[in-house]
Design a protein around this motif. Structure first.
Motif, PDB file in Angstrom:
ATOM      1  N   CYS A 283      42.216  53.743  13.715  1.00 27.38           N
ATOM      2  CA  CYS A 283      40.868  54.178  14.065  1.00 27.38           C
ATOM      3  C   CYS A 283      40.459  53.433  15.338  1.00 27.38           C
ATOM      4  O   CYS A 283      40.532  52.206  15.381  1.00 27.38           O
ATOM      5  CB  CYS A 283      39.936  53.841  12.909  1.00 27.38           C
ATOM      6  N   HIS A 285      37.623  52.923  16.558  1.00 27.62           N
ATOM      7  CA  HIS A 285      36.414  52.110  16.387  1.00 27.62           C
ATOM      8  C   HIS A 285      36.749  50.653  16.079  1.00 27.62           C
ATOM      9  O   HIS A 285      36.112  49.739  16.551  1.00 27.62           O
ATOM     10  CB  HIS A 285      35.572  52.640  15.217  1.00 27.62           C
ATOM     11  N   CYS A 286      37.755  50.470  15.218  1.00 28.33           N
ATOM     12  CA  CYS A 286      38.009  49.116  14.718  1.00 28.33           C
ATOM     13  C   CYS A 286      39.381  48.582  15.109  1.00 28.33           C
ATOM     14  O   CYS A 286      39.757  47.488  14.707  1.00 28.33           O
ATOM     15  CB  CYS A 286      37.830  49.059  13.201  1.00 28.33           C
ATOM     16  N   CYS A 309      33.989  49.005   8.880  1.00 25.58           N
ATOM     17  CA  CYS A 309      34.000  50.070   9.881  1.00 25.58           C
ATOM     18  C   CYS A 309      33.311  51.281   9.282  1.00 25.58           C
ATOM     19  O   CYS A 309      33.522  51.600   8.110  1.00 25.58           O
ATOM     20  CB  CYS A 309      35.426  50.410  10.289  1.00 25.58           C
ATOM     21  N   ALA A 311      33.852  54.304   9.966  1.00 29.24           N
ATOM     22  CA  ALA A 311      34.771  55.417   9.762  1.00 29.24           C
ATOM     23  C   ALA A 311      35.239  55.419   8.314  1.00 29.24           C
ATOM     24  O   ALA A 311      35.131  54.410   7.610  1.00 29.24           O
ATOM     25  CB  ALA A 311      35.957  55.297  10.712  1.00 29.24           C
ATOM     26  N   HIS A 313      38.094  55.495   6.743  1.00 33.97           N
ATOM     27  CA  HIS A 313      39.448  55.165   6.276  1.00 33.97           C
ATOM     28  C   HIS A 313      39.450  54.155   5.154  1.00 33.97           C
ATOM     29  O   HIS A 313      40.337  54.141   4.337  1.00 33.97           O
ATOM     30  CB  HIS A 313      40.343  54.693   7.421  1.00 33.97           C
TER      31      HIS A 313
HETATM   32 ZN   LIG Z   1      37.586  52.085  11.893  1.00 33.55          ZN
END
Ligand SMILES: [Zn+2]
Ligand code: SF4
Length: 329
Positions: A283, A285-286, A309, A311, A313
């Protein structure tokens, strides 16, 4: 070793090798590494260009930086000299000589060069070389006797999953690995072990579990350092396996999970190999925060709170990761 049908199939799928100069190391890196006593040790790794390994493991891409035919006499000495000359004032305790093959194979490391290599290693307190378990024997003892520092041999165990191990074309059984590990330890030589993450033929939901089991196995056999290496595509065979559904690229999240689940192991240093980490699905984002968390674990051995995060996942839905990564891209 005669090439088997499997060897020929794997080799036929390979893209061309990189152009390598046998008189020039194809890379080097200086980095700090944790040792089992908790100490940080500065190591210089020399990536030597030489003869190709006679094994043909399905996941291997180290042959890319090898030459055709045997390593010319004198070439490795020049390569090591070249890298050591670049160190200047940097003081390293460990010299790692990684030759993309087996250090104790005379075709890869000519016997006449060994005394000069040992002499170049004299300023170092420790030397690490790599070898298939099958080529560990008296030659390792000879080299250990020639260097002034302590020898460590890095051995690929890869996985203890019986069916998957049999498919790796590595020609290694656990009994042979155990004998090599015992031989090294009995002779006061340290053992470093490579363990795969994302091993072909292991179902994706069991991938982390088998990596952790394999790390535990290596720790039980006295490994000083165990490095978890995510399997990467690019050698042709891995792409064939992926197309058949027998390989799923490991993710950054799986690497982090595997490391977290090995944090209880205190007798060995367990680290994640971050070479090419940007290629692991993650991801976006992270990703950066997770890579840094892993990097800190490699150095300290201490787990930290997991990274939050937004997101989706979480810790479970690994298969959705690629979709998450693209959603956030
Ligand atoms: Zn993430
Ligand atoms: S033994 Fe090591 S270098 Fe040789 S083919 Fe297997 S993974 Fe590659």
């Amino acid at each position: 070793m005669n090439a088997s049908t499997v060897d020929r199939r794997i080799r036929a799928l390979r893209p061309p090798k990189n152009a390598v100069d046998p008189y020039r190391a194809h890379g080097s890196v200086v980095e700090d590494e944790r040792r089992p006593d908790g100490r940080l040790e500065r190591a210089v790794t020399v990536f030597l260009a030489g003869a190709e390994c006679p094994f043909t493991c399905s996941f291997c891409d180290l042959w890319r930086t090898t030459i055709e035919g045997p390593t010319p006499a004198g070439a490795l000495v020049e390569q090591v000299e070249g890298v050591l000359a670049t160190l200047g004032d940097i003081s390293c305790e460990r010299l790692k000589l990684y030759n993309s093959s087996n250090f104790f194979d005379k075709r890869a490391v000519p016997a006449e060069d060994v005394p000069a290599i040992a002499a170049l290693a004299a300023p170092f307190g420790a030397v690490t070389v790599e070898s298939h378990a099958n080529t560990i024997g008296p030659t390792a003892l000879d080299f250990a006797a020639q260097i002034s520092g302590r020898l460590e041999v890095a051995v690929g165990l890869e996985t203890i999953h019986p069916a998957a191990a049999a498919q790796l074309n590595k020609r290694l059984d656990l009994a042979r690995f155990d004998r090599a590990a015992r031989f090294l330890l009995d002779n006061d030589i340290d053992l470093r072990v490579f363990v795969l993450l994302g091993t072909p033929h292991i179902p994706v939901h069991e991938s982390v579990l088998w990596t952790v089991r394999t790390v535990e196995y290596a720790a039980d056999r006295g490994a000083s350092v165990i490095s978890i290496i995510p399997v990467r595509g690019g050698n042709g065979e891995i792409e064939r396996l992926q197309a058949r559904g027998d390989f799923t690229p490991p993710t950054l999240l799986q690497l982090e999970q595997a490391l977290d689940r090995c944090a209880h192991i205190r007798s060995s240093v367990v680290t994640a190999d971050l070479w090419d980490v940007e290629r692991l699905p993650a991801c976006e984002h992270c990703r950066a925060a997770r890579v840094e968390r892993i990097r800190r674990f490699n150095l300290t051995g201490r787990t930290e709170p997991s990274i939050a995060c937004d997101a989706i996942h979480g810790n479970v839905d690994i298969s959705a990761l690629a979709a998450v990564a693209s959603h956030h891209a």
